[in-house]
Design a protein around this motif. Structure first.
Motif, mmCIF file in Angstrom:
data_model
loop_
_atom_site.group_PDB
_atom_site.id
_atom_site.type_symbol
_atom_site.label_atom_id
_atom_site.label_comp_id
_atom_site.label_asym_id
_atom_site.label_seq_id
_atom_site.Cartn_x
_atom_site.Cartn_y
_atom_site.Cartn_z
ATOM 1 N N LEU A 64 0.767 -0.853 -0.017
ATOM 2 C CA LEU A 64 0.050 -0.252 -0.019
ATOM 3 C C LEU A 64 0.471 1.192 0.310
ATOM 4 O O LEU A 64 1.495 1.285 0.792
ATOM 5 N N ARG A 65 1.099 2.420 -1.632
ATOM 6 C CA ARG A 65 2.274 3.802 -1.332
ATOM 7 C C ARG A 65 0.820 4.061 -1.055
ATOM 8 O O ARG A 65 -0.096 4.657 -1.624
ATOM 9 N N LEU A 66 1.564 5.125 -0.036
ATOM 10 C CA LEU A 66 1.054 5.892 0.687
ATOM 11 C C LEU A 66 1.590 7.621 -0.953
ATOM 12 O O LEU A 66 0.654 8.211 -0.703
ATOM 13 N N LEU B 286 -2.222 0.272 -4.943
ATOM 14 C CA LEU B 286 -2.369 -1.147 -4.018
ATOM 15 C C LEU B 286 -1.917 -1.579 -5.300
ATOM 16 O O LEU B 286 -2.091 -2.088 -6.073
ATOM 17 N N ALA C 163 -3.063 -0.967 7.686
ATOM 18 C CA ALA C 163 -1.635 -0.433 8.194
ATOM 19 C C ALA C 163 0.030 -1.293 8.301
ATOM 20 O O ALA C 163 0.832 -0.821 8.173
ATOM 21 N N ILE D 239 1.203 -0.962 4.600
ATOM 22 C CA ILE D 239 2.203 0.593 3.975
ATOM 23 C C ILE D 239 3.614 0.819 3.553
ATOM 24 O O ILE D 239 4.809 -0.185 4.436
ATOM 25 N N THR D 240 3.817 0.539 2.057
ATOM 26 C CA THR D 240 5.258 0.567 2.126
ATOM 27 C C THR D 240 5.805 2.227 1.548
ATOM 28 O O THR D 240 4.608 2.633 0.851
ATOM 29 N N GLY D 241 7.148 2.273 1.033
ATOM 30 C CA GLY D 241 7.193 3.522 -0.073
ATOM 31 C C GLY D 241 8.524 3.664 0.422
ATOM 32 O O GLY D 241 9.932 2.282 0.614
ATOM 33 N N LEU E 95 -3.563 5.621 9.954
ATOM 34 C CA LEU E 95 -4.321 5.563 9.056
ATOM 35 C C LEU E 95 -5.525 5.370 9.125
ATOM 36 O O LEU E 95 -5.716 6.758 7.544
ATOM 37 N N ARG F 67 6.373 2.779 8.306
ATOM 38 C CA ARG F 67 5.395 2.620 7.777
ATOM 39 C C ARG F 67 4.386 4.403 8.876
ATOM 40 O O ARG F 67 4.065 4.993 7.877
ATOM 41 N N GLU G 83 6.148 7.083 6.120
ATOM 42 C CA GLU G 83 5.047 7.536 5.338
ATOM 43 C C GLU G 83 3.858 7.652 5.121
ATOM 44 O O GLU G 83 3.298 8.767 4.338
ATOM 45 N N MET G 84 3.422 7.784 6.218
ATOM 46 C CA MET G 84 2.141 8.398 6.465
ATOM 47 C C MET G 84 2.502 9.688 6.820
ATOM 48 O O MET G 84 1.911 10.909 6.462
#
Length: 267
Positions: free
Chosen positions: A29-31, A36, A179, A182-184, A204, A247, A250-251
């Motif tokens: 899940l890339r913010l 997704l 949550a 979450i990756t990036g 999140l 995570r 990224e948030m």
């Protein structure tokens, strides 16, 4: 309904549910790009995957999703699904949880390229335990019977990731405890512990609630309450960011990007 019954993947395109082993890979899940993604072949170069697969992909920056199927087996290989920018006001996650669920994958019934439009709405509960992406509004009337609830099924593609089927058409996606996926590009490893994950789930949920298009428009007009809520979220993320939780980083990156992009205009 039998798992072998065809489902409508996109207008004019049918697919089959194939019970079996789930994807070995976890969803991502890339913010930063609000996407997704899930793939069986890891980080295979885009051009190589495109040449060896068929399906839907983004051409000339069109608003289309990326669904790729192996040319030989017609089995699903990779997906990139856009996270909608609009929050829907209600959803019924319990109904989905009770729907018949098959673990496995899908394959094209009639192999060939197609176009799969992006989702239109998203929903997450306040605790951040379930994220649902919708291709059509949740309250869309069913043409066969306005009073009869639609037939629902789920395909568990991998851990915590479900394809949602409603009245024999692909209706959306469901992520359990989103949550954790979450990756990036942020460094650091996710902090262990159920309490950490639960708190990040709540954060999140707050982030998704505050980055809805309606609230972003209000923020752009100078809405102080939305700005203060985002600044409060940034402060709540800080303890986890200080420990280099990827995570949380990224948030916070998305939170600060929104604050910067919709910041006060020079007078």
């Amino acid at each position: 309904m039998a798992a072998a019954d065809p489902i409508e993947l996109a207008p004019g395109t049918l697919a089959l549910i194939v019970p079996g082993e789930p994807f070995a890979a976890r969803p991502a899940l890339r913010l930063d790009s609000l996407e997704l993604s899930l793939a069986t072949d890891g980080d295979r170069p885009f051009e190589a995957r495109l040449a060896e697969t068929t399906g839907s992909s983004e051409w000339l920056w069109d608003a289309a999703e990326y669904w790729r199927f192996d040319r030989t087996s017609s089995r699903l290989v990779a997906i990139t699904v856009s996270l909608p920018a609009d929050n829907c006001p209600k959803e019924d996650p319990e109904a989905w949880a009770q729907a018949p669920t098959v673990t496995g994958s899908i394959e094209l019934a009639t192999p060939g390229d197609f176009t799969r439009a992006e989702g239109v709405a998203r929903w997450i509960d306040p605790a951040g335990t379930t994220l649902i992406l919708r291709y059509e509004p949740p309250d869309l009337p069913q043409p066969e019977s306005p009073t009869r609830p639609p037939d629902r099924r789920r395909v568990r593609l991998t851990e915590g990731c479900f394809l949602l089927i409603e009245s024999d058409r692909v209706a959306g996606w469901q992520l359990e405890r989103p949550a954790r996926f979450i990756t990036g590009d942020s460094g650091g490893a996710p902090l262990p512990g159920a309490e950490v994950e639960e708190e990040l789930g709540r954060l999140l949920s707050t982030l998704i609630a505050l980055t809805d298009d309606v609230l972003l428009d209000a923020l752009d007009r100078g809405d102080a309450a939305t700005r203060e809520a985002l600044q409060s979220l940034d402060q709540r993320l800080e303890p986890y960011c200080a420990q280099h939780d990827s995570r949380a980083l990224e948030m916070r990156r998305l939170t600060r990007q929104v604050l910067e992009d919709f910041g006060p205009r020079p007078s």
